[in-house]
Design an enzyme around this catalytic site. Structure first.
Site, mmCIF file in Angstrom:
data_model
loop_
_atom_site.group_PDB
_atom_site.id
_atom_site.type_symbol
_atom_site.label_atom_id
_atom_site.label_comp_id
_atom_site.label_asym_id
_atom_site.label_seq_id
_atom_site.Cartn_x
_atom_site.Cartn_y
_atom_site.Cartn_z
ATOM 1 N N LYS A 5 -17.147 -16.296 3.771
ATOM 2 C CA LYS A 5 -18.599 -16.205 3.900
ATOM 3 C C LYS A 5 -19.306 -15.806 2.613
ATOM 4 C CE LYS A 5 -18.416 -14.902 8.805
ATOM 5 N NZ LYS A 5 -18.784 -13.875 9.801
ATOM 6 N N GLY B 189 -12.741 -3.984 1.680
ATOM 7 C CA GLY B 189 -14.166 -3.666 1.732
ATOM 8 C C GLY B 189 -14.578 -2.674 0.667
ATOM 9 N N GLY C 121 -7.572 -7.338 -0.612
ATOM 10 C CA GLY C 121 -7.646 -8.271 0.505
ATOM 11 C C GLY C 121 -6.670 -9.432 0.416
ATOM 12 N N ARG D 103 0.824 -1.217 0.000
ATOM 13 C CA ARG D 103 0.000 0.000 0.000
ATOM 14 C C ARG D 103 0.857 1.266 0.000
ATOM 15 N NH1 ARG D 103 -5.180 -1.456 3.971
ATOM 16 N NH2 ARG D 103 -6.156 -2.890 2.498
#
Length: 426
Positions: free
Chosen positions: A225, A409, A386, A59
């Site tokens: 999930k 996100g 991610g 990053r």
């Protein structure tokens, strides 16, 4: 024109549409101006020899093009960022001070650090800045007012800024003071607010490049999930030619198909949603591939910690009662790799298994290799942030894909079609 036509058919991509009218840092005259720039330095750290050390500098590197443009234009660059979730408290392990040294090494010039982000210390530090200087402020989340998007705090952050540049795509889905409030303050006083080059590329690849993807368009989704990604799955079912499902989320889909999943991580309350996705795939003619075999292991608890015992290949779609699926198996690797091989556009978000454990990393790394090989053959490969980025870097393949998003996100919310507050405020 191609973009505008695609927008007519897919009006939900509001963030991308808004972005097309935005200024970027390349459009600004910054000579002698004080630029308040929001960056994403929420980097992984761990204690090493009594000090916090950065584990992954991806990053930080991603901000270098924007920083070099601003420095080259003679700006006084005031950087702000967050690290972790200190929830309004000063927590030493979440200080941005270690980033200063790393950033200085990477950009090849000194970077000053201020142990505050508002107040007299900042005023003094900015006063001593010369054109082309860089100053990094302390973790903005040390103040609870940041996440509350407090107007007074936004005014304090913007106190020394002539211009605002947001290059923190990874935080653009949050309406916080440094991502949203400051832009409004500077706009209200007649200042310019622009996107950084990383923000521009993020929205280009996650937005424009996926509007009318060159086909075949293959989507690879993993992670834990279904509930985290069902909106993305639903949206991509309208565009993709093939969707590959790995990770723990695959076991919820298996459950929906009436298969047994043993002790695997599942979401029983999402079975109907998973079934609806499977039905939609059939209706739209989308190939929807689930693992046909798995690597399985028996979960154990040792000294209060969760661990796995011996692992083996389970050569069946059904998983025995006493074991948990921890990775895709060799037949699944082969079928997934074959589907990826012919792709012209690839979107990947989420690992195929518990890749952090070397015993269970083969599926994820093989998929990574297949994506890189397809890229070498001319495919556009977009990695949706991610754990997929972590996996590529861990496999040493991070430089062999077209684009790696710095957003987790934020990437998911953008792919869902949501408006990002950090973009709309520019």
């Amino acid at each position: 024109r191609r973009f505008l036509l695609s927008q007519h058919h897919l009006p939900r991509l509001s963030s991308a549409a808004l972005f097309m009218a935005k200024l970027t840092v390349n459009d600004l005259d910054l000579q002698g101006k004080r630029v308040f720039s929001r960056v994403d330095y929420n980097v992984p750290m761990a204690e090493q020899d009594g000090a916090m050390a950065i584990n992954d500098e991806t990053r930080i590197r991603a901000t270098l093009p924007t920083l070099k443009v601003m420095v080259g234009k003679g700006a006084k660059v005031i950087l702000t960022a967050h690290l972790g979730r200190p929830k309004g408290e000063r927590i030493g392990t979440m200080s941005l001070r270690p980033v200063t040294k790393k950033l200085s090494e990477l950009i090849g010039q000194p970077v000053a650090f201020c142990d505050q982000c508002v107040g007299d210390s900042v005023t003094e530090a900015v006063t001593h800045m010369k054109n082309g200087d860089l100053l990094l402020l302390e973790n903005v989340r040390y103040h609870a007012e940041e996440e509350a998007n407090d107007p007074t705090f936004s005014e304090q952050l913007a106190a020394h800024a002539d211009v605002y540049v947001n290059d923190a795509f990874g935080a653009a889905h949050r309406a916080h003071a440094s991502t949203n409030g400051v832009a409004k303050v500077i706009t209200a006083r007649g200042g310019q607010c622009a996107a950084g080059l990383l923000m521009e590329r993020e929205l280009q690849f996650l937005g424009d490049e996926l509007e009318e993807p060159e086909r075949p368009f293959v989507v690879i989704l993993g992670g834990a999930k279904v509930s985290d990604k069902i909106k993305v799955i639903d949206r991509l079912l309208e565009k993709a030619d093939t969707i590959l499902i790995g990770g723990a989320m695959a076991y919820t889909f298996k459950l929906a198909k009436g298969l047994t999943v043993g002790k695997s991580l599942v979401e029983p309350d999402m079975v109907n949603v998973a079934q609806a996705a499977l039905d939609k795939a059939i209706k739209r003619g989308v190939k929807f591939l689930l693992p046909t075999d798995n690597l399985v292991a028996e979960p154990t608890e040792l000294a209060g910690k969760f661990a796995f015992g011996d692992h083996r290949i389970n050569d069946s779609e059904n998983i025995p009662d006493n074991v948990e699926g921890v990775d895709i198996g060799p037949k699944s690797v082969e079928s997934f790799s074959e589907a990826i091989k012919g792709a012209k556009t690839i979107l990947w978000n989420g690992p195929m298994g518990i890749f952090e454990d070397p015993r269970f990393a083969k599926g994820t790394f093989c998929v990574a290799k297949a994506v890189c090989e397809a890229t070498a053959d001319g495919a556009t490969s977009i990695i949706g942030g991610g754990d997929s980025v972590k996996a590529l870097n861990k496999a040493g393949l991070g430089d062999q894909v077209t684009f790696m998003s710095t957003g987790g996100g934020a990437s998911l919310e953008f792919l869902e079609g949501k408006e990002l507050p950090g973009v709309s405020a520019l």
